[in-house]
Design a protein around this motif. Structure first.
Motif, PDB file in Angstrom:
ATOM      1  N   SER A   1       0.161  -5.451  -4.050  1.00  0.00           N
ATOM      2  CA  SER A   1       1.460  -5.769  -3.436  1.00  0.00           C
ATOM      3  C   SER A   1       2.207  -4.492  -3.057  1.00  0.00           C
ATOM      4  CB  SER A   1       2.320  -6.599  -4.393  1.00  0.00           C
ATOM      5  OG  SER A   1       1.740  -7.851  -4.623  1.00  0.00           O
ATOM      6  N   GLY A   2       2.125  -3.483  -3.918  1.00  0.00           N
ATOM      7  CA  GLY A   2       2.758  -2.197  -3.629  1.00  0.00           C
ATOM      8  C   GLY A   2       2.164  -1.549  -2.393  1.00  0.00           C
ATOM      9  N   LEU A   3       0.851  -1.634  -2.275  1.00  0.00           N
ATOM     10  CA  LEU A   3       0.165  -1.085  -1.109  1.00  0.00           C
ATOM     11  C   LEU A   3       0.620  -1.805   0.167  1.00  0.00           C
ATOM     12  CD1 LEU A   3      -1.934   1.096  -0.548  1.00  0.00           C
ATOM     13  CD2 LEU A   3      -3.701  -0.636  -0.812  1.00  0.00           C
ATOM     14  N   GLU A   4       0.814  -3.099   0.070  1.00  0.00           N
ATOM     15  CA  GLU A   4       1.282  -3.872   1.227  1.00  0.00           C
ATOM     16  C   GLU A   4       2.688  -3.427   1.649  1.00  0.00           C
ATOM     17  OE1 GLU A   4       2.174  -8.507   2.379  1.00  0.00           O
ATOM     18  OE2 GLU A   4       0.787  -8.084   0.739  1.00  0.00           O
ATOM     19  N   ILE A   5       3.553  -3.161   0.678  1.00  0.00           N
ATOM     20  CA  ILE A   5       4.902  -2.673   0.993  1.00  0.00           C
ATOM     21  C   ILE A   5       4.812  -1.350   1.749  1.00  0.00           C
ATOM     22  CG2 ILE A   5       7.014  -1.702  -0.029  1.00  0.00           C
ATOM     23  CD1 ILE A   5       6.727  -3.923  -2.206  1.00  0.00           C
ATOM     24  N   LEU A   6       3.938  -0.452   1.291  1.00  0.00           N
ATOM     25  CA  LEU A   6       3.772   0.832   1.987  1.00  0.00           C
ATOM     26  C   LEU A   6       3.190   0.632   3.381  1.00  0.00           C
ATOM     27  CD1 LEU A   6       2.549   3.239  -0.825  1.00  0.00           C
ATOM     28  CD2 LEU A   6       4.823   3.064   0.188  1.00  0.00           C
TER      29      LEU A   6
ATOM     30  N   ARG B   1       0.893   0.605 -13.379  1.00  0.00           N
ATOM     31  CA  ARG B   1       0.565   0.714 -11.968  1.00  0.00           C
ATOM     32  C   ARG B   1       1.317  -0.335 -11.161  1.00  0.00           C
ATOM     33  NH1 ARG B   1      -4.227  -1.166 -14.879  1.00  0.00           N
ATOM     34  NH2 ARG B   1      -4.390  -3.383 -14.524  1.00  0.00           N
ATOM     35  N   PRO B   2       1.412  -0.051  -9.886  1.00  0.00           N
ATOM     36  CA  PRO B   2       1.123   1.196  -9.190  1.00  0.00           C
ATOM     37  C   PRO B   2       2.246   2.210  -9.413  1.00  0.00           C
ATOM     38  CG  PRO B   2       2.124  -0.314  -7.646  1.00  0.00           C
ATOM     39  CD  PRO B   2       1.992  -1.053  -8.966  1.00  0.00           C
ATOM     40  N   ILE B   3       1.933   3.459  -9.186  1.00  0.00           N
ATOM     41  CA  ILE B   3       2.943   4.521  -9.201  1.00  0.00           C
ATOM     42  C   ILE B   3       3.009   5.073  -7.796  1.00  0.00           C
ATOM     43  CG2 ILE B   3       3.604   6.780 -10.107  1.00  0.00           C
ATOM     44  CD1 ILE B   3       1.810   6.077 -12.574  1.00  0.00           C
ATOM     45  N   VAL B   4       4.214   5.170  -7.267  1.00  0.00           N
ATOM     46  CA  VAL B   4       4.401   5.738  -5.935  1.00  0.00           C
ATOM     47  C   VAL B   4       5.245   6.994  -6.087  1.00  0.00           C
ATOM     48  CG1 VAL B   4       5.304   5.377  -3.610  1.00  0.00           C
ATOM     49  CG2 VAL B   4       4.192   3.497  -4.818  1.00  0.00           C
ATOM     50  N   VAL B   5       4.757   8.086  -5.483  1.00  0.00           N
ATOM     51  CA  VAL B   5       5.427   9.376  -5.559  1.00  0.00           C
ATOM     52  C   VAL B   5       5.843   9.802  -4.153  1.00  0.00           C
ATOM     53  CG1 VAL B   5       5.153  11.816  -6.156  1.00  0.00           C
ATOM     54  CG2 VAL B   5       4.068  10.066  -7.580  1.00  0.00           C
ATOM     55  N   LYS B   6       7.080  10.266  -4.060  1.00  0.00           N
ATOM     56  CA  LYS B   6       7.582  10.841  -2.809  1.00  0.00           C
ATOM     57  C   LYS B   6       8.373  12.081  -3.192  1.00  0.00           C
ATOM     58  CE  LYS B   6      10.210   9.824   1.363  1.00  0.00           C
ATOM     59  NZ  LYS B   6      11.047   8.819   2.047  1.00  0.00           N
ATOM     60  N   GLY B   7       7.834  13.246  -2.846  1.00  0.00           N
ATOM     61  CA  GLY B   7       8.493  14.505  -3.192  1.00  0.00           C
ATOM     62  C   GLY B   7       8.579  14.672  -4.702  1.00  0.00           C
ATOM     63  N   ASP B   8       9.802  14.852  -5.192  1.00  0.00           N
ATOM     64  CA  ASP B   8       9.974  15.060  -6.634  1.00  0.00           C
ATOM     65  C   ASP B   8      10.447  13.796  -7.350  1.00  0.00           C
ATOM     66  OD1 ASP B   8      12.556  14.929  -5.678  1.00  0.00           O
ATOM     67  OD2 ASP B   8      13.232  16.773  -6.660  1.00  0.00           O
ATOM     68  N   LYS B   9      10.286  12.654  -6.694  1.00  0.00           N
ATOM     69  CA  LYS B   9      10.676  11.372  -7.293  1.00  0.00           C
ATOM     70  C   LYS B   9       9.472  10.424  -7.313  1.00  0.00           C
ATOM     71  CE  LYS B   9      15.555  11.436  -6.102  1.00  0.00           C
ATOM     72  NZ  LYS B   9      15.885  12.291  -7.167  1.00  0.00           N
ATOM     73  N   ALA B  10       9.496   9.503  -8.271  1.00  0.00           N
ATOM     74  CA  ALA B  10       8.428   8.509  -8.381  1.00  0.00           C
ATOM     75  C   ALA B  10       8.994   7.226  -8.977  1.00  0.00           C
ATOM     76  CB  ALA B  10       7.300   9.048  -9.250  1.00  0.00           C
TER      77      ALA B  10
ATOM     78  N   GLU C   1       8.866  -4.372  -5.644  1.00  0.00           N
ATOM     79  CA  GLU C   1      10.070  -4.057  -4.877  1.00  0.00           C
ATOM     80  C   GLU C   1      10.681  -2.722  -5.285  1.00  0.00           C
ATOM     81  OE1 GLU C   1       9.468  -7.130  -6.332  1.00  0.00           O
ATOM     82  OE2 GLU C   1       8.815  -7.916  -4.412  1.00  0.00           O
ATOM     83  N   ASN C   2      10.362  -2.223  -6.493  1.00  0.00           N
ATOM     84  CA  ASN C   2      10.852  -0.903  -6.912  1.00  0.00           C
ATOM     85  C   ASN C   2      10.469   0.182  -5.920  1.00  0.00           C
ATOM     86  OD1 ASN C   2      11.904  -2.016  -9.255  1.00  0.00           O
ATOM     87  ND2 ASN C   2      10.366  -1.148 -10.609  1.00  0.00           N
ATOM     88  N   ILE C   3       9.354  -0.012  -5.236  1.00  0.00           N
ATOM     89  CA  ILE C   3       8.840   0.996  -4.292  1.00  0.00           C
ATOM     90  C   ILE C   3       9.846   1.221  -3.157  1.00  0.00           C
ATOM     91  CG2 ILE C   3       7.001   1.444  -2.609  1.00  0.00           C
ATOM     92  CD1 ILE C   3       5.150  -0.103  -4.625  1.00  0.00           C
ATOM     93  N   LYS C   4      10.595   0.202  -2.821  1.00  0.00           N
ATOM     94  CA  LYS C   4      11.552   0.306  -1.710  1.00  0.00           C
ATOM     95  C   LYS C   4      12.627   1.361  -1.980  1.00  0.00           C
ATOM     96  CE  LYS C   4      10.638  -4.315  -0.056  1.00  0.00           C
ATOM     97  NZ  LYS C   4      11.125  -5.695   0.126  1.00  0.00           N
ATOM     98  N   GLN C   5      12.837   1.739  -3.266  1.00  0.00           N
ATOM     99  CA  GLN C   5      13.801   2.795  -3.596  1.00  0.00           C
ATOM    100  C   GLN C   5      13.398   4.121  -2.967  1.00  0.00           C
ATOM    101  OE1 GLN C   5      14.228   3.111  -7.878  1.00  0.00           O
ATOM    102  NE2 GLN C   5      14.089   0.892  -8.099  1.00  0.00           N
ATOM    103  N   LEU C   6      12.115   4.321  -2.709  1.00  0.00           N
ATOM    104  CA  LEU C   6      11.629   5.593  -2.161  1.00  0.00           C
ATOM    105  C   LEU C   6      11.503   5.569  -0.637  1.00  0.00           C
ATOM    106  CD1 LEU C   6       8.797   6.539  -4.702  1.00  0.00           C
ATOM    107  CD2 LEU C   6      11.163   7.339  -4.651  1.00  0.00           C
ATOM    108  N   LEU C   7      11.659   4.418  -0.037  1.00  0.00           N
ATOM    109  CA  LEU C   7      11.458   4.316   1.419  1.00  0.00           C
ATOM    110  C   LEU C   7      12.696   4.708   2.183  1.00  0.00           C
ATOM    111  CD1 LEU C   7       9.430   0.986   1.566  1.00  0.00           C
ATOM    112  CD2 LEU C   7       8.577   3.324   1.539  1.00  0.00           C
TER     113      LEU C   7
END
Length: 113
Positions: free
Chosen positions: A15-20, A91-100, A107-113
């Motif tokens: 599901s996380g991959l689908e969000i990305l 899992r999953p863990i999504v990293v963007k720069g110095d945040k993850a 839906e937590n992944i949307k915080q990094l988008l």
């Protein structure tokens, strides 16, 4: 570029991959089950998550229950266990720069988008 630490057997990870995919942002998929993370990589991810090592552990996994649950472990011992048994990593863990974020819920992944 964003990174997703992904386990294809996990529905939350898929599901996380689908969000990305829907975000149209560039990202790299890291299958951490096939390519286990080093202790240093885990420490780096923990720092970006602002987690203690125990917060990254999937405590319902049989490996944890059978080998670690009733033991008094240091942070370094938990990190070593995560490196030796990648299935224990949330899992999953999504990293963007110095945040993850951990994508539970995805839906937590949307915080990094």
């Amino acid at each position: 570029m964003m990174k997703i630490y992904h386990n294809n057997r996990c529905s939350k990870s898929r599901s996380g991959l689908e969000i990305l995919n829907n975000s149209k942002q560039d990202y790299e998929v890291i299958d951490y089950i096939k390519n286990p993370l080093s202790e240093n990589e885990i420490k780096d991810i923990l720092k970006k998550l602002n987690f203690t090592p125990i917060q990254l552990v999937r405590k319902n996994e049989a490996i944890w229950k059978e080998n670690y649950k009733r033991k008094e472990l240091s942070d370094d011992e938990i990190i070593k266990a995560l490196a030796e048994h990648p299935k224990l990593i949330e899992r999953p863990i999504v990293v963007k720069g110095d945040k993850a974020v951990v994508g539970r819920p995805p839906e937590n992944i949307k915080q990094l988008l």
